[in-house]
Design an enzyme around this catalytic site. Structure first.
Site, mmCIF file in Angstrom:
data_model
loop_
_atom_site.group_PDB
_atom_site.id
_atom_site.type_symbol
_atom_site.label_atom_id
_atom_site.label_comp_id
_atom_site.label_asym_id
_atom_site.label_seq_id
_atom_site.Cartn_x
_atom_site.Cartn_y
_atom_site.Cartn_z
ATOM 1 C CG ASP A 33 -92.461 -9.393 -20.900
ATOM 2 O OD1 ASP A 33 -92.469 -9.495 -19.820
ATOM 3 O OD2 ASP A 33 -91.585 -9.696 -21.774
ATOM 4 C CE1 TYR A 154 -80.208 -15.517 -14.468
ATOM 5 C CE2 TYR A 154 -77.937 -15.731 -14.128
ATOM 6 C CZ TYR A 154 -79.057 -15.590 -15.151
ATOM 7 O OH TYR A 154 -78.967 -15.476 -16.393
#
Length: 269
Positions: A33, A154
């Protein structure tokens, strides 16, 4: 011997729930991450992806049994394309040779119900062609037209990702190496990404009109994590190339029977 998983997006949401679930089951997890993970890296750039793959490989001590790519964002901007599509596909391709060394290699990614929403076909095709520069250019052009049009980054990224899974799953790199490759497509998941939107009646009504979930409503991240865990377990030997809509019935509500396309055409004898 315990299995070793690499999980991207492990700092929050579905990625965090998946990493936690796998650890509870006794597996080794290398999280990836931006921060707060074993591997801190930026998957929005080719350099970041390579660095993340190298570090994950190092921390896994050369043994990677599964990769679960959960990292994703929904900004109405081209970085969404960089993270959601190239940050998944390139990262998986970088680690595919390591996966192939496992006795039971597996890979899964997080797509979305948004893969069924309106998108930019031009942007989708640029992603599938592997042309990141062109994809980012198209994504930026959409973003310049305002957030409503910019949002197309998206669903386009998730449509392309599901189509990539379909194509890549039967290649020598994956099927040829014994690696089942699948996608999970959540409906509305209760997470930091959706918290503000679902905090008002108006927001919930907007979300539910786009993603109706007649079975048990919005899901917790662990619901998606459980399916990802099964898809990447030793039990899954033949499920591949699928986008599984874990969406409380949204796909069935919105598309009904209209899912087979040309599959019903007769085959010449």
């Amino acid at each position: 011997m315990t299995r070793t998983y690499v999980v991207t997006g492990s700092g929050s949401g579905i990625g965090a729930a998946t990493a936690e679930l796998l650890r509870e089951r006794g597996y080794t997890v290398v999280g990836v991450d931006l921060r707060g993970a074993e591997v801190e890296a930026d998957l929005s750039t080719p350099e970041g992806r390579r660095a993340a793959a190298d570090k994950a490989r190092e921390l896994a001590n050369g043994r990677i049994d599964a990769v679960i790519a959960c990292a994703g964002i929904s900004a109405p901007a081209p970085i969404t394309v960089a993270v959601n599509y190239f940050g998944v596909t390139e990262f998986l391709e970088l680690l595919a040779p390591d996966l192939a060394k496992s006795d039971a290699p597996r890979a899964a990614v997080v797509s979305s119900m948004a893969s069924l929403q309106p998108n930019s076909p031009e942007l989708v095709e640029a992603m599938l062609a592997g042309d990141e520069a062109r994809a980012l250019e198209i994504g930026a052009s959409l973003a310049e037209q305002g957030p409503r049009v910019g949002y197309l980054n998206y669903p386009s990224s998730k449509r392309a990702l599901s189509r990539w899974v379909r194509r890549a799953s039967i290649t020598e790199q994956f099927a040829g190496a014994g690696i089942p490759l699948n996608a999970v497509a959540p409906g509305t998941v209760l997470s930091a990404m959706t918290k503000d939107l679902l905090s008002t009646p108006e927001g919930r009504e907007m979300v539910d009109s786009s993603v109706p979930m007649p079975l048990n409503g919005h899901s917790e991240p662990v619901v998606i994590a459980r399916l990802l865990a099964w898809l990447t377990s030793e039990e899954n030997t033949h499920t591949t190339g699928q986008t599984i809509y874990t969406d409380g019935g949204a796909d069935a509500t919105l598309r009904g029977d209209d899912i087979w396309g040309g599959a019903g055409q007769s085959i010449p004898a």
